[in-house]
Design a protein around this motif. Structure first.
Motif, mmCIF file in Angstrom:
data_model
loop_
_atom_site.group_PDB
_atom_site.id
_atom_site.type_symbol
_atom_site.label_atom_id
_atom_site.label_comp_id
_atom_site.label_asym_id
_atom_site.label_seq_id
_atom_site.Cartn_x
_atom_site.Cartn_y
_atom_site.Cartn_z
ATOM 1 N N ALA A 22 22.004 27.788 -20.663
ATOM 2 C CA ALA A 22 22.205 26.352 -20.431
ATOM 3 C C ALA A 22 21.884 25.547 -21.686
ATOM 4 O O ALA A 22 22.609 24.604 -22.027
ATOM 5 C CB ALA A 22 21.346 25.888 -19.261
ATOM 6 N N ILE A 23 20.822 25.918 -22.385
ATOM 7 C CA ILE A 23 20.458 25.208 -23.611
ATOM 8 C C ILE A 23 21.539 25.394 -24.673
ATOM 9 O O ILE A 23 21.905 24.439 -25.380
ATOM 10 C CB ILE A 23 19.080 25.681 -24.126
ATOM 11 N N ILE A 24 22.085 26.595 -24.789
ATOM 12 C CA ILE A 24 23.142 26.842 -25.776
ATOM 13 C C ILE A 24 24.386 26.022 -25.444
ATOM 14 O O ILE A 24 24.972 25.372 -26.320
ATOM 15 C CB ILE A 24 23.467 28.348 -25.860
ATOM 16 N N TYR B 39 7.499 32.290 -14.761
ATOM 17 C CA TYR B 39 8.410 33.224 -14.096
ATOM 18 C C TYR B 39 7.649 34.502 -13.773
ATOM 19 O O TYR B 39 7.732 35.487 -14.485
ATOM 20 C CB TYR B 39 9.603 33.567 -15.000
ATOM 21 N N GLN B 40 6.882 34.488 -12.715
ATOM 22 C CA GLN B 40 6.131 35.684 -12.372
ATOM 23 C C GLN B 40 7.016 36.718 -11.673
ATOM 24 O O GLN B 40 6.915 37.902 -11.929
ATOM 25 C CB GLN B 40 4.942 35.348 -11.466
ATOM 26 N N THR B 41 7.873 36.287 -10.785
ATOM 27 C CA THR B 41 8.645 37.235 -10.000
ATOM 28 C C THR B 41 9.975 37.599 -10.631
ATOM 29 O O THR B 41 10.414 38.730 -10.525
ATOM 30 C CB THR B 41 8.910 36.674 -8.591
ATOM 31 N N GLU C 169 15.041 35.030 -15.346
ATOM 32 C CA GLU C 169 15.566 33.691 -15.081
ATOM 33 C C GLU C 169 15.592 32.830 -16.334
ATOM 34 O O GLU C 169 16.353 31.878 -16.407
ATOM 35 C CB GLU C 169 14.758 33.000 -13.989
ATOM 36 N N SER C 170 14.776 33.151 -17.307
ATOM 37 C CA SER C 170 14.803 32.359 -18.538
ATOM 38 C C SER C 170 16.106 32.566 -19.302
ATOM 39 O O SER C 170 16.463 31.742 -20.140
ATOM 40 C CB SER C 170 13.610 32.693 -19.427
ATOM 41 N N ILE C 171 16.827 33.641 -19.022
ATOM 42 C CA ILE C 171 18.128 33.856 -19.657
ATOM 43 C C ILE C 171 19.096 32.751 -19.245
ATOM 44 O O ILE C 171 19.872 32.245 -20.071
ATOM 45 C CB ILE C 171 18.681 35.253 -19.304
ATOM 46 N N HIS C 172 19.027 32.333 -17.980
ATOM 47 C CA HIS C 172 19.879 31.229 -17.525
ATOM 48 C C HIS C 172 19.543 29.948 -18.284
ATOM 49 O O HIS C 172 20.441 29.171 -18.637
ATOM 50 C CB HIS C 172 19.705 30.995 -16.024
ATOM 51 N N TYR D 45 14.538 23.200 -21.716
ATOM 52 C CA TYR D 45 13.512 23.710 -22.617
ATOM 53 C C TYR D 45 12.133 23.636 -21.965
ATOM 54 O O TYR D 45 11.360 24.596 -22.023
ATOM 55 C CB TYR D 45 13.527 22.923 -23.929
ATOM 56 N N ILE D 46 11.833 22.502 -21.349
ATOM 57 C CA ILE D 46 10.547 22.359 -20.660
ATOM 58 C C ILE D 46 10.465 23.324 -19.490
ATOM 59 O O ILE D 46 9.428 23.962 -19.263
ATOM 60 C CB ILE D 46 10.339 20.899 -20.207
#
Length: 101
Positions: A71-73, A58-60, A64-67, A50-51
């Protein structure tokens, strides 16, 4: 920027360290704390992802936040199962209070 492989490695390392620390504390202080180690460790893993998702930019690679969400799920499912298991053990295996008067 942290790749998913490095994030998984760091998360597993954090969860392992927390598990060992809680085990050592639980062994000295209270044995009842040991059954909550999986729930606490996966909670730390969820907090890490989460942090990472919210505070590391995520500029480039915007996807990547989908991963992190996956992982959180997964960790939240494991957290729920381990917490339910620990609570079931807590409430079903109470020592019987036998007094011989």
């Amino acid at each position: 920027m942290m790749s998913i492989h490095m994030a998984i490695f760091v998360s597993v390392l954090l969860m392992s360290m927390i598990s060992v620390i809680i085990f050592l504390i639980g062994k000295r202080v209270s044995g009842g704390l040991i059954k909550y180690i999986p729930a606490i460790a996966t909670g730390i893993g969820m907090l890490f992802f989460y942090i990472k998702m919210n505070y590391i930019g995520y500029q480039t690679h915007a996807f990547e936040s989908i991963h992190d969400i996956i992982a959180i799920i997964l960790l939240s499912v494991i957290f729920a199962v381990s917490l339910i298991g620990a609570l079931l053990i807590e409430f079903t295996h109470k020592p019987k209070n036998t007094r011989s008067d």
